[in-house]
Motif scaffolding. Structure first.
Motif, mmCIF file in Angstrom:
data_model
loop_
_atom_site.group_PDB
_atom_site.id
_atom_site.type_symbol
_atom_site.label_atom_id
_atom_site.label_comp_id
_atom_site.label_asym_id
_atom_site.label_seq_id
_atom_site.Cartn_x
_atom_site.Cartn_y
_atom_site.Cartn_z
ATOM 1 N N ASP A 8 1.371 -11.628 31.464
ATOM 2 C CA ASP A 8 2.246 -11.731 30.299
ATOM 3 C C ASP A 8 2.345 -10.350 29.649
ATOM 4 O OD1 ASP A 8 3.586 -12.460 27.954
ATOM 5 O OD2 ASP A 8 2.192 -14.061 27.435
ATOM 6 N N ASN A 10 2.352 -9.517 26.737
ATOM 7 C CA ASN A 10 1.481 -9.312 25.577
ATOM 8 C C ASN A 10 0.108 -8.762 25.964
ATOM 9 O OD1 ASN A 10 -0.136 -11.484 26.382
ATOM 10 N ND2 ASN A 10 0.682 -12.879 24.860
ATOM 11 N N SER A 14 0.717 -4.972 23.485
ATOM 12 C CA SER A 14 0.467 -5.776 22.299
ATOM 13 C C SER A 14 1.582 -5.539 21.291
ATOM 14 C CB SER A 14 -0.866 -5.376 21.671
ATOM 15 O OG SER A 14 -0.950 -5.868 20.368
ATOM 16 N N ARG A 15 2.180 -6.615 20.822
ATOM 17 C CA ARG A 15 3.248 -6.480 19.838
ATOM 18 C C ARG A 15 2.704 -5.812 18.580
ATOM 19 N NH1 ARG A 15 7.272 -10.848 16.996
ATOM 20 N NH2 ARG A 15 8.225 -9.274 15.699
ATOM 21 N N THR A 16 1.459 -6.148 18.240
ATOM 22 C CA THR A 16 0.838 -5.536 17.066
ATOM 23 C C THR A 16 0.787 -4.027 17.222
ATOM 24 O OG1 THR A 16 -0.504 -7.500 16.748
ATOM 25 C CG2 THR A 16 -1.235 -5.505 15.647
ATOM 26 N N ARG A 18 2.671 -2.150 19.200
ATOM 27 C CA ARG A 18 4.028 -1.605 19.195
ATOM 28 C C ARG A 18 4.591 -1.566 17.783
ATOM 29 N NH1 ARG A 18 7.244 -5.268 22.028
ATOM 30 N NH2 ARG A 18 5.483 -6.630 22.273
ATOM 31 N N ASP A 60 7.684 -19.419 24.185
ATOM 32 C CA ASP A 60 6.921 -19.036 25.376
ATOM 33 C C ASP A 60 7.532 -19.582 26.658
ATOM 34 O OD1 ASP A 60 4.963 -17.608 23.966
ATOM 35 O OD2 ASP A 60 3.860 -19.441 23.519
ATOM 36 N N THR A 77 -2.707 -14.210 29.993
ATOM 37 C CA THR A 77 -2.044 -14.052 28.697
ATOM 38 C C THR A 77 -3.051 -13.957 27.564
ATOM 39 O OG1 THR A 77 -0.364 -14.986 27.210
ATOM 40 C CG2 THR A 77 -1.804 -16.561 28.331
ATOM 41 N N ASP A 79 -1.735 -14.849 24.588
ATOM 42 C CA ASP A 79 -1.016 -15.721 23.666
ATOM 43 C C ASP A 79 -1.854 -16.968 23.382
ATOM 44 O OD1 ASP A 79 0.811 -18.074 23.052
ATOM 45 O OD2 ASP A 79 2.213 -16.395 22.874
#
Length: 159
Positions: A8, A10, A14-16, A18, A60, A77, A79
């Motif tokens: 995945d 993520n 990591s969105r955090t 980014r 998802d 993942t 997530d």
């Protein structure tokens, strides 16, 4: 043939992380994307979102569909929603696994390889920071069980 693992995004981006750096120049983002793609065996760019795949967190669905589309054995993942959903009955053909669980499995199957990487990482971080607290870094990244394994490797490598 080994297990085929769908990773995945993520886990890779990591969105955090980014979101903390929205000012990154395009070249940095592009170089990072190129590096990641160069280290993956395949990309899934075509899949169908079946009705059952929309159950649970619909956001998802694309991840579930991509993992199912190519017959992956595992969905790796971070997530939390996907990890919680794995306990529910599902026609999915893959096993959902966290990074911590994945790396513990890797250490179970190839401890010599893990120890080699631990040695290289220790050397890198000591040269860079004067400190190589790999277990601490892994705990902070959400891999507490693998951190214990790495701690054992670190102690075995000490003179």
């Amino acid at each position: 043939m080994g297990e085929r693992v769908f990773v995945d995004a993520n886990v890779l981006f990591s969105r955090t992380l980014r979101d903390k750096r929205p000012d990154l120049p395009g070249k940095v983002v592009s170089d990072l994307r190129t590096l990641v793609i160069a280290n993956l065996d395949e990309l899934v760019d075509d899949f169908v979102v079946e009705p059952w795949i929309k159950q649970g967190d619909v956001d998802d669905a694309h991840v579930r569909a991509a993992a199912q589309a190519r017959g992956f054995d595992m969905l790796l993942t971070a997530d939390r929603g996907l990890l919680v959903e794995r306990e529910m009955a599902s026609p999915a053909l893959y096993e959902t696994i966290s990074p911590d669980e994945f790396f513990v499995l890797l250490d179970d199957s190839s401890p010599d390889l893990v120890r080699t990487v631990v040695k290289e990482e220790m050397s890198y971080f000591v040269k860079r920071n004067g400190d190589a607290d790999l277990p601490g870094r892994l705990r902070a990244a959400g891999c507490p069980e693998f951190a214990k394994r790495v701690n054992g490797h670190c102690h075995a490598l000490m003179p």
